[in-house]
Scaffold this active site. Sequence first.
Site, PDB file in Angstrom:
ATOM      1  N   HIS A 185      -3.006   3.035  -4.464  1.00 31.41           N
ATOM      2  CA  HIS A 185      -2.246   2.682  -3.257  1.00 31.41           C
ATOM      3  C   HIS A 185      -0.824   2.228  -3.604  1.00 31.41           C
ATOM      4  CE1 HIS A 185      -5.782   2.994  -0.615  1.00 31.41           C
ATOM      5  NE2 HIS A 185      -6.448   2.577  -1.674  1.00 31.41           N
ATOM      6  N   GLU A 239     -10.572   2.537  -4.652  1.00 36.65           N
ATOM      7  CA  GLU A 239     -10.323   3.973  -4.484  1.00 36.65           C
ATOM      8  C   GLU A 239      -9.455   4.571  -5.581  1.00 36.65           C
ATOM      9  OE1 GLU A 239     -10.780   4.590   0.218  1.00 36.65           O
ATOM     10  OE2 GLU A 239      -8.838   3.779  -0.346  1.00 36.65           O
ATOM     11  N   ASP A 296       0.880  -1.164   0.000  1.00 33.28           N
ATOM     12  CA  ASP A 296       0.000   0.000   0.000  1.00 33.28           C
ATOM     13  C   ASP A 296       0.917   1.213   0.000  1.00 33.28           C
ATOM     14  OD1 ASP A 296      -2.185   1.840   0.473  1.00 33.28           O
ATOM     15  OD2 ASP A 296      -3.305   0.172   1.329  1.00 33.28           O
TER      16      ASP A 296
HETATM   17  C1  ACM Z   1     -10.661   0.150   1.642  1.00 39.49           C
HETATM   18  O1  ACM Z   1     -10.980   0.360   2.810  1.00 39.49           O
HETATM   19  N1  ACM Z   1     -10.153   1.117   0.912  1.00 39.49           N
HETATM   20  C2  ACM Z   1     -10.847  -1.143   1.024  1.00 39.49           C
END
Ligand code: ACM
Length: 551
Positions: free
Chosen positions: A264, A328, A201
């Site tokens: 991420h 996201e 991430d």
């Molecule tokens: C997440 O909480 N972005 C999967």
Amino acid sequence: MTHRPQRPTQPHLLAAALLLAAAHAYAEPELTPRPASFLPRQGVLVLRPDESVACPDTLPACHLESLSRASGLPLARARGAQLPTARVRLLPSAEVPAGTAVPQGEGYLVRVTPESLLLYAATPAGHQYGLQTVGQLLAAAPRTDGTLHLACAEIADAPRFAWRGYMLDESRHFSGKAAVLRLLDAMADYKLNRLHWHLTDSPGWRLEIKAYPRLTAVGSRGSETDRRPDAPAQFYTQEEVREIVAYARDRNITVVPEIDMPGHADAAVLAYPELDGGGYLQKGRTDKWPHFTFNPARPEVLKFLDTVLAETAALFPDAGVIHFGGDEVHFGWQRWPELPEVQDLMRREGFTRLEEVESWFNRRMAGTLRTLGFKTGGWDEIAARGLPHDQTVVFWWRHDKPPVLHAALDAGYPVVLCPRRPCYFDFVQHADHTTGRRWNGFNPLDDVYAFPDTLGLNAAQEARVLGLQACLWTETAVTQARRDFLTWPRLLALAEAAWTPRDRKDLASFRARLPALLDRLRARGIGCYDPFTHSPEVTDAQTGKPQAHLD
Ligand code: ACM
């Protein structure tokens, strides 16, 4: 069968123990997760210290070790002459006596009679779960002079859901091997069977990839609360991963790695700047994650990701699913229209929207995973990206978007339920707690226990629910003490919600069992929030200013 000489048992002690055991026969023992059915039977089985266990050679040694620890009897694997007469026996389903339901899959049947303890199952997993249950029975059984007095009973048990998981975010703050092994032991105690391992991430890349050594030499330095470029490198070597995966496998836990893409990505881009697809351009957050995405269309990036996934696949050969994130992306795709490779792709494919680029990227990477022999797991955004239903597992996380869940289920995707509420354990668990997330409320133990029945899914929808999962995001969890505090005892509630059939769930019973379960966790060296004493909140306040999760 050979018996070691024993000291004679004092008659009054034996009588007391038998009375106690008989009383036990009529009260359901404290088993967690609560089994699907428990039937008391007449009589008591007296187990002696020289008892041995007839079991398949393939049963990992850890199961007999934990049985011995739980019972205080040195229960060894039966060998040679002991084999035909051992009174504790693991048997295949095919030997279940006529007239009794035959256990399937992870299910098992335990039959305790005055003569023997027989444990039937169709699979190694079923035997292991049966042994977990037997261990809890033995730990609670009355004892005299080294013998255990086990009330006779019949337990027929099987899980409600196939996926009973816990996600650990290693990127924001790193747990390390010792903590993960301890976690796996505790998960196995409660029949949890998936560790979703969030290894990459923006704050840190935690998995050694031999083809790209800078991922760990550079990308694993620092964390959510430590942005120093010379912070210590924190990651799992491939050797450590193999060890953890094997340890988990012995406990019937599948480790499912997550390599998050195309968002991420900051830690990877820090290591290899040529991967960059740009980051946030949002008000107030311009420099938090400036390299949030991979360039989704650059051939060198796709080759990089293919290689990373191939090495990952080799490390997790029986994961079945590799999770590729997919969440996201829109938070950081604002620079995509400027990237020449994205422009070429859009022209070539006739795309007009960035969602189409994202879908193309998802299909491309899902194709890699399929070629490697894995299904694709992804956060619920991927349910709108046109991936094949039979090759994709959707993780529903946006609790404020039930239509996303319904659309995924109705489209035929298997879904793991892990909505922020009540499954994100970085949310606080008590009204008084000050550190951690809230979102129109928080995630108390009882809400976790009540899940997923609170969703009101119909039978057809529930049939496509693969299971439940708690997620521990670690923005606000710098230390292991805080990670434990956020996890336990809520993970016990999730374990029971994921295993026990709906009509056997009983919050009052669970709460009555909880004090002993907290003691058992503490005996494993695991901390927890104690709802009975309202123990002080563990906040990590001393470590600086942990930030809340992105969303
Ligand atoms: C997440 O909480 N972005 C999967």
